[in-house]
Design a protein around this motif. Structure first.
Motif, PDB file in Angstrom:
ATOM      1  N   GLY A   1       0.828  -1.201   0.000  1.00  0.00           N
ATOM      2  CA  GLY A   1       0.000   0.000   0.000  1.00  0.00           C
ATOM      3  C   GLY A   1       0.859   1.245   0.000  1.00  0.00           C
ATOM      4  N   LYS A   2       0.315   2.346  -0.519  1.00  0.00           N
ATOM      5  CA  LYS A   2       1.038   3.622  -0.534  1.00  0.00           C
ATOM      6  C   LYS A   2       0.088   4.730  -0.128  1.00  0.00           C
ATOM      7  N   ILE A   3       0.602   5.648   0.679  1.00  0.00           N
ATOM      8  CA  ILE A   3      -0.176   6.837   1.020  1.00  0.00           C
ATOM      9  C   ILE A   3      -0.165   7.781  -0.168  1.00  0.00           C
TER      10      ILE A   3
ATOM     11  N   GLY B   1       1.337  20.129  10.206  1.00  0.00           N
ATOM     12  CA  GLY B   1       0.684  18.859   9.925  1.00  0.00           C
ATOM     13  C   GLY B   1       1.235  18.288   8.625  1.00  0.00           C
ATOM     14  N   ALA B   2       1.179  16.963   8.516  1.00  0.00           N
ATOM     15  CA  ALA B   2       1.771  16.307   7.349  1.00  0.00           C
ATOM     16  C   ALA B   2       1.150  16.773   6.042  1.00  0.00           C
ATOM     17  N   LEU B   3      -0.118  17.183   6.075  1.00  0.00           N
ATOM     18  CA  LEU B   3      -0.788  17.577   4.828  1.00  0.00           C
ATOM     19  C   LEU B   3      -0.635  19.065   4.514  1.00  0.00           C
TER      20      LEU B   3
ATOM     21  N   THR C   1       1.111  24.046  -4.654  1.00  0.00           N
ATOM     22  CA  THR C   1      -0.283  24.094  -4.214  1.00  0.00           C
ATOM     23  C   THR C   1      -0.769  22.725  -3.757  1.00  0.00           C
ATOM     24  N   ARG C   2      -0.245  21.673  -4.354  1.00  0.00           N
ATOM     25  CA  ARG C   2      -0.686  20.311  -4.008  1.00  0.00           C
ATOM     26  C   ARG C   2       0.296  19.583  -3.073  1.00  0.00           C
ATOM     27  N   GLY C   3       1.589  19.750  -3.314  1.00  0.00           N
ATOM     28  CA  GLY C   3       2.604  18.976  -2.579  1.00  0.00           C
ATOM     29  C   GLY C   3       2.559  19.273  -1.088  1.00  0.00           C
TER      30      GLY C   3
ATOM     31  N   LEU D   1       8.992  14.829   2.943  1.00  0.00           N
ATOM     32  CA  LEU D   1       9.917  14.117   3.845  1.00  0.00           C
ATOM     33  C   LEU D   1       9.884  12.613   3.591  1.00  0.00           C
ATOM     34  N   ALA D   2       8.686  12.070   3.373  1.00  0.00           N
ATOM     35  CA  ALA D   2       8.580  10.618   3.151  1.00  0.00           C
ATOM     36  C   ALA D   2       9.210  10.213   1.817  1.00  0.00           C
ATOM     37  N   HIS D   3       9.100  11.073   0.830  1.00  0.00           N
ATOM     38  CA  HIS D   3       9.664  10.766  -0.490  1.00  0.00           C
ATOM     39  C   HIS D   3      11.198  10.796  -0.444  1.00  0.00           C
ATOM     40  N   ALA D   4      11.733  11.703   0.402  1.00  0.00           N
ATOM     41  CA  ALA D   4      13.177  11.749   0.702  1.00  0.00           C
ATOM     42  C   ALA D   4      14.058  11.875  -0.532  1.00  0.00           C
TER      43      ALA D   4
ATOM     44  N   ASP E   1       3.763   0.339   7.213  1.00  0.00           N
ATOM     45  CA  ASP E   1       2.450   0.672   7.777  1.00  0.00           C
ATOM     46  C   ASP E   1       2.532   1.889   8.705  1.00  0.00           C
ATOM     47  N   GLU E   2       3.492   2.756   8.440  1.00  0.00           N
ATOM     48  CA  GLU E   2       3.601   3.981   9.235  1.00  0.00           C
ATOM     49  C   GLU E   2       3.311   5.203   8.369  1.00  0.00           C
ATOM     50  N   MET E   3       2.877   6.250   9.071  1.00  0.00           N
ATOM     51  CA  MET E   3       2.503   7.489   8.379  1.00  0.00           C
ATOM     52  C   MET E   3       3.008   8.686   9.170  1.00  0.00           C
TER      53      MET E   3
ATOM     54  N   HIS F   1      14.841  28.052 -12.396  1.00  0.00           N
ATOM     55  CA  HIS F   1      13.983  28.174 -11.223  1.00  0.00           C
ATOM     56  C   HIS F   1      12.893  27.105 -11.309  1.00  0.00           C
ATOM     57  N   GLY F   2      12.687  26.389 -10.218  1.00  0.00           N
ATOM     58  CA  GLY F   2      11.673  25.330 -10.205  1.00  0.00           C
ATOM     59  C   GLY F   2      12.262  23.961 -10.408  1.00  0.00           C
ATOM     60  N   ASP F   3      13.497  23.883 -10.913  1.00  0.00           N
ATOM     61  CA  ASP F   3      14.149  22.574 -11.027  1.00  0.00           C
ATOM     62  C   ASP F   3      14.572  22.108  -9.642  1.00  0.00           C
TER      63      ASP F   3
HETATM   64  C1  FAD Z   1       7.657  18.913 -12.026  1.00  0.00           C
HETATM   65  C2  FAD Z   1       7.948  18.714 -10.551  1.00  0.00           C
HETATM   66  C3  FAD Z   1       8.929  19.477  -9.965  1.00  0.00           C
HETATM   67  C4  FAD Z   1       9.225  19.305  -8.606  1.00  0.00           C
HETATM   68  N1  FAD Z   1      10.208  20.072  -8.075  1.00  0.00           N
HETATM   69  C5  FAD Z   1      10.526  19.905  -6.774  1.00  0.00           C
HETATM   70  C6  FAD Z   1      11.567  20.671  -6.166  1.00  0.00           C
HETATM   71  O1  FAD Z   1      12.199  21.533  -6.799  1.00  0.00           O
HETATM   72  N2  FAD Z   1      11.834  20.437  -4.854  1.00  0.00           N
HETATM   73  C7  FAD Z   1      11.143  19.503  -4.108  1.00  0.00           C
HETATM   74  O2  FAD Z   1      11.420  19.345  -2.932  1.00  0.00           O
HETATM   75  N3  FAD Z   1      10.154  18.795  -4.652  1.00  0.00           N
HETATM   76  C8  FAD Z   1       9.819  18.956  -5.957  1.00  0.00           C
HETATM   77  N4  FAD Z   1       8.803  18.216  -6.487  1.00  0.00           N
HETATM   78  C9  FAD Z   1       8.128  17.213  -5.643  1.00  0.00           C
HETATM   79  C10 FAD Z   1       7.091  17.862  -4.733  1.00  0.00           C
HETATM   80  O3  FAD Z   1       7.703  18.629  -3.734  1.00  0.00           O
HETATM   81  C11 FAD Z   1       6.244  16.815  -4.019  1.00  0.00           C
HETATM   82  O4  FAD Z   1       5.153  17.521  -3.540  1.00  0.00           O
HETATM   83  C12 FAD Z   1       6.865  16.060  -2.865  1.00  0.00           C
HETATM   84  O5  FAD Z   1       8.068  15.429  -3.224  1.00  0.00           O
HETATM   85  C13 FAD Z   1       5.957  14.927  -2.389  1.00  0.00           C
HETATM   86  O6  FAD Z   1       4.871  15.454  -1.738  1.00  0.00           O
HETATM   87  P1  FAD Z   1       3.418  14.970  -2.082  1.00  0.00           P
HETATM   88  O7  FAD Z   1       2.550  15.500  -1.015  1.00  0.00           O
HETATM   89  O8  FAD Z   1       3.094  15.355  -3.470  1.00  0.00           O
HETATM   90  O9  FAD Z   1       3.549  13.392  -1.894  1.00  0.00           O
HETATM   91  P2  FAD Z   1       2.986  12.179  -2.760  1.00  0.00           P
HETATM   92  O10 FAD Z   1       3.436  12.302  -4.154  1.00  0.00           O
HETATM   93  O11 FAD Z   1       1.539  12.002  -2.525  1.00  0.00           O
HETATM   94  O12 FAD Z   1       3.768  10.986  -2.033  1.00  0.00           O
HETATM   95  C14 FAD Z   1       5.169  10.852  -2.162  1.00  0.00           C
HETATM   96  C15 FAD Z   1       5.643   9.654  -1.342  1.00  0.00           C
HETATM   97  O13 FAD Z   1       5.504   9.931   0.045  1.00  0.00           O
HETATM   98  C16 FAD Z   1       4.593   9.011   0.669  1.00  0.00           C
HETATM   99  N5  FAD Z   1       3.829   9.804   1.629  1.00  0.00           N
HETATM  100  C17 FAD Z   1       3.110  10.917   1.369  1.00  0.00           C
HETATM  101  N6  FAD Z   1       2.626  11.434   2.514  1.00  0.00           N
HETATM  102  C18 FAD Z   1       3.063  10.629   3.507  1.00  0.00           C
HETATM  103  C19 FAD Z   1       2.899  10.649   4.927  1.00  0.00           C
HETATM  104  N7  FAD Z   1       2.200  11.602   5.543  1.00  0.00           N
HETATM  105  N8  FAD Z   1       3.488   9.665   5.642  1.00  0.00           N
HETATM  106  C20 FAD Z   1       4.211   8.697   5.040  1.00  0.00           C
HETATM  107  N9  FAD Z   1       4.388   8.617   3.703  1.00  0.00           N
HETATM  108  C21 FAD Z   1       3.822   9.589   2.952  1.00  0.00           C
HETATM  109  C22 FAD Z   1       3.777   8.436  -0.467  1.00  0.00           C
HETATM  110  O14 FAD Z   1       3.258   7.165  -0.168  1.00  0.00           O
HETATM  111  C23 FAD Z   1       4.808   8.392  -1.576  1.00  0.00           C
HETATM  112  O15 FAD Z   1       5.645   7.280  -1.436  1.00  0.00           O
HETATM  113  C24 FAD Z   1       8.489  18.366  -7.833  1.00  0.00           C
HETATM  114  C25 FAD Z   1       7.470  17.615  -8.419  1.00  0.00           C
HETATM  115  C26 FAD Z   1       7.194  17.780  -9.763  1.00  0.00           C
HETATM  116  C27 FAD Z   1       6.093  16.959 -10.383  1.00  0.00           C
END
Ligand code: FAD
Length: 270
Positions: A28-30, A73-75, A104-106, A112-115, A160-162, A183-185
């Protein structure tokens, strides 16, 4: 490409999310902001059988301020971190993440989880000595950010941790510098300097599998050395690898320059 088929679950509590993850037994994936997970699923580099959408769980987007720290908060979306003024280092770092749509979405927890070794928030988390609160089948536990990142895009989180929240201490003094091609990379190198009372911490991102403290540089500064000497020490103590974006000497040179720029905002003379 399209994602492989998966079941979609939208829990209404952290406990339900953790139970669903446990039942998925590692498959499973969050789903938080989806900005990293959805692209890797679309490329079929990840094929979770269950997606646990945590976006409707109440209470995970709150930001609390106290005299010493900001607990997010994580969200919490990157855009909100960028807009707040209680933790200016976090605001500046968040502003470097991708583009407006991504910010706006990230989410903070997702980043942190994506690392990703080049991501901004993990570097700030290590630089400030952040504490990460994690929910699992046995309840909550707390982790130092430095212990969360265990390697390239890997963390100490169990399947199974969040992450539920992150507490970012507020430094007395700080400097931030980043080099990205556009910028943005993603960053090629990020340097964060933080001061809590006496002494300065120097933390680098983009130069190894996980954010790394530049201890030799910190010792130079503690001994009264110049910013230039500290920057040089930082560039020599890291062990970057070459990739498409830059050679080892290039990353060392960039690390020195980013440390020098971050330090210029804090104080020690050249
Ligand atoms: C075009 C593009 C450019 C970007 N540029 C950058 C950049 O310059 N710098 C940067 O830092 N990031 C960048 N990002 C990534 C962005 O910051 C993401 O928002 C971030 O890496 C992941 O956050 P998310 O909420 O979207 O996670 P998701 O994509 O939903 O999840 C990412 C991972 O984390 C896990 N996860 C999510 N939330 C939790 C939680 N609460 N507990 C445990 N596991 C969790 C998921 O299961 C998944 O494995 C970029 C992304 C894109 C598409």
């Amino acid at each position: 490409m399209k994602c492989a088929p998966f079941d979609y679950v939208r829990p209404s509590s952290v406990e339900e999310a953790v139970t669903t993850l446990r039942q998925a037994a590692g498959d499973g994936k969050i789903l938080a902001g989806g900005q990293s997970l959805v692209p890797v699923m679309a490329m079929r580099m990840a094929r979770p059988s269950v997606l646990v959408d945590v976006n409707r769980i109440p209470g995970l987007s709150s930001v609390e301020v106290d005299a010493r720290a900001l607990r997010v908060g994580a969200l919490t979306r990157h855009a909100l971190l960028e807009a707040q003024d209680e933790h200016p280092l976090l605001a500046e770092a968040a502003g470097w993440i991708g583009h407006t749509a991504i910010r706006t979405r990230g989410t903070a927890g997702g980043s942190l989880a994506h690392a990703d070794p080049s991501a901004e928030l993990p570097v700030v988390a290590v630089a400030t000595g952040a504490t990460v609160t994690v929910a699992g089948p046995d309840g909550l536990r707390e982790l130092d950010a430095a212990d969360l990142f265990t390697g390239m895009m890997t963390t100490a989180l169990a399947d199974d941790e969040m992450i539920t929240s992150v507490r970012f201490p507020r430094p007395d003094r700080w400097g931030f510098a980043e080099f990205a091609r556009r910028h943005g990379d993603f960053a090629l190198v990020t340097a964060v300097v933080t001061g809590f009372g006496d002494g300065l911490r120097v933390t680098l991102g983009g130069v190894s599998a996980a954010p790394v403290r530049a201890h030799a540089a910190e010792e130079v500064l503690a001994g009264g050395g110049t910013a230039r000497d500290a920057a040089q020490a930082a560039s020599q103590e890291i062990e970057p690898t070459a990739d498409l974006h830059g050679s080892v000497p290039f990353r060392r040179a960039m690390a020195a320059e980013m440390v020098r720029r971050a330090l210029a905002r804090v104080g020690p003379g050249e």
